[in-house]
Scaffold this active site. Sequence first.
Site, PDB file in Angstrom:
ATOM      1  N   ARG A 154       0.838  -1.209   0.000  1.00  0.00           N
ATOM      2  CA  ARG A 154       0.000   0.000   0.000  1.00  0.00           C
ATOM      3  C   ARG A 154       0.868   1.252   0.000  1.00  0.00           C
ATOM      4  O   ARG A 154       0.555   2.244  -0.648  1.00  0.00           O
ATOM      5  CB  ARG A 154      -0.928  -0.027   1.208  1.00  0.00           C
ATOM      6  CG  ARG A 154      -1.966   1.073   1.180  1.00  0.00           C
ATOM      7  CD  ARG A 154      -3.014   0.878   2.235  1.00  0.00           C
ATOM      8  NE  ARG A 154      -2.481   1.008   3.580  1.00  0.00           N
ATOM      9  CZ  ARG A 154      -3.193   0.839   4.691  1.00  0.00           C
ATOM     10  NH1 ARG A 154      -4.471   0.524   4.614  1.00  0.00           N
ATOM     11  NH2 ARG A 154      -2.649   0.983   5.883  1.00  0.00           N
ATOM     12  N   LYS A 256      -2.638   6.698   1.583  1.00  0.00           N
ATOM     13  CA  LYS A 256      -2.532   7.121   2.982  1.00  0.00           C
ATOM     14  C   LYS A 256      -1.610   8.336   3.093  1.00  0.00           C
ATOM     15  O   LYS A 256      -0.560   8.295   3.758  1.00  0.00           O
ATOM     16  CB  LYS A 256      -2.026   5.943   3.826  1.00  0.00           C
ATOM     17  CG  LYS A 256      -2.708   5.862   5.160  1.00  0.00           C
ATOM     18  CD  LYS A 256      -2.522   4.515   5.817  1.00  0.00           C
ATOM     19  CE  LYS A 256      -2.879   4.543   7.274  1.00  0.00           C
ATOM     20  NZ  LYS A 256      -4.239   4.980   7.599  1.00  0.00           N
ATOM     21  N   GLU A 292     -16.033   6.743   4.358  1.00  0.00           N
ATOM     22  CA  GLU A 292     -15.407   6.119   5.523  1.00  0.00           C
ATOM     23  C   GLU A 292     -15.477   7.059   6.714  1.00  0.00           C
ATOM     24  O   GLU A 292     -15.872   8.222   6.588  1.00  0.00           O
ATOM     25  CB  GLU A 292     -13.966   5.709   5.195  1.00  0.00           C
ATOM     26  CG  GLU A 292     -13.033   6.851   4.882  1.00  0.00           C
ATOM     27  CD  GLU A 292     -11.608   6.357   4.569  1.00  0.00           C
ATOM     28  OE1 GLU A 292     -11.386   5.897   3.436  1.00  0.00           O
ATOM     29  OE2 GLU A 292     -10.747   6.448   5.449  1.00  0.00           O
TER      30      GLU A 292
HETATM   31  C1  COI Z   1      -4.538   3.181  11.408  1.00  0.00           C
HETATM   32  O1  COI Z   1      -5.594   2.621  11.621  1.00  0.00           O
HETATM   33  O2  COI Z   1      -3.452   2.591  11.570  1.00  0.00           O
HETATM   34  C2  COI Z   1      -4.483   4.536  10.908  1.00  0.00           C
HETATM   35  O3  COI Z   1      -3.583   4.830  10.209  1.00  0.00           O
HETATM   36  C3  COI Z   1      -5.469   5.542  11.328  1.00  0.00           C
HETATM   37  C4  COI Z   1      -4.823   6.616  12.100  1.00  0.00           C
HETATM   38  C5  COI Z   1      -5.595   7.874  11.956  1.00  0.00           C
HETATM   39  C6  COI Z   1      -4.641   6.262  13.534  1.00  0.00           C
END
Ligand code: COI
Length: 411
Positions: A154, A256, A292
Amino acid sequence: MESGAVFAAGLHPNPPPCSAHLLRRAKLLPPPPKLFSLQLPKQSHFASFGNYNNNNNVTSLKVASPASNVAVELADIDWDNLGFGIMNTDYMYIMKCSHGENFSKGELQRFGNIELSPSAGILNYGQGLFEGLKAYRKHDGNILLFRPEENAQRLRMGAERMCMPSPTVDQFVEAVKATVLANERWIPPAGKGSLYIRPLLMGTGAVLGLAPAPEYTFLIYVSPVGNYFKEGLAPINLIVETEMHRATPGGTGGVKTIGNYAAVLKAQGAAKAKGYSDVLYLDSVHKKYLEEVSSCNVFVVKGNVISTPAIKGTILPGITRKSILDVALSQGFKVEERLVSVEELLDADEVFCTGTAVVISPVGSITHLNKRVSYGGSDGVGRVSQQLYSALTSLQMGLTEDKMGWIVELK
Ligand code: COI
């Protein structure tokens, strides 16, 4: 390691555990820094390598170490009350490369602040990505990672979108393993939480005109964590956001990148101020299909069918999301990835969220345009959410056989 950013070693008075010792022998770790105000533990069974927390307190909690076959003393923190907050641990991993080149060699360094040019690409133009995964300690002392190669892939996908070089899958996974082992004493005891692993990929070279940065840094740090939401494992209460959107078609919602997360803070803050746990976003075109939650994917359950919004560029392809779809299928549910409307949401039997940080979080209520709908049984936790939570977490913690081949054991 190439020059560029200077990494200041933090003040960590604790000597590293045995696994760090082994890593150092294998030349993966720099020598530990000088110890300050070192006090011998008064009643430790491990006087030869007593552990100290950030306040120099001594702990005597020890666990078996798969890396060394020798018991490792855990950091002296309150393992029973871990939330989702940052704790400074012992080591971080750093690897650098120039634009147009490939990452080649990284190293572990003492955890500490990093120095950046004020004109670093990440600071000025948001050229950055992050990942999140977890290491769990098993009852027999083994340390488990959950699908780390999925995070690696990813990150590579996101790097392509953000015009950045990225580590190979092997480089990523090896770096994660080394960082986890170096910080072994921060992995919570079995059943008390996990070590959250946060890889970052950032444009750290200096730029002024809008362009990809000339230099990139891949960095991994870790922190022990418990439940993400303050509700713990209790159901969360969401509000549907009807004005602000998280992502748009053609944008970066499906990767991300750091900016996706800053973008949700305003709506999230307003929701929290009204007592909600978080915000559920709708699509920005029709304003009626689920996207989401700020930090996790969403699922609706109706009868035997579990549905979640399809991945079409505006939704993060969650690794927990993907895993839950497979687990649900294997348990006889019908799963659907498609457009899910807000009407279906309000008519669902159950709703739950998935993510690395949140794992599986049952949703107790949804509020949409002043209408509140509640879900779940008497305790607000639906049967399906509970069943999937148990199946996934048992797998992640090594309590059930890994028939999927998802677990990487660190030995
Ligand atoms: C995760 O779930 O690892 C994320 O990256 C979300 C984050 C905003 C804590």
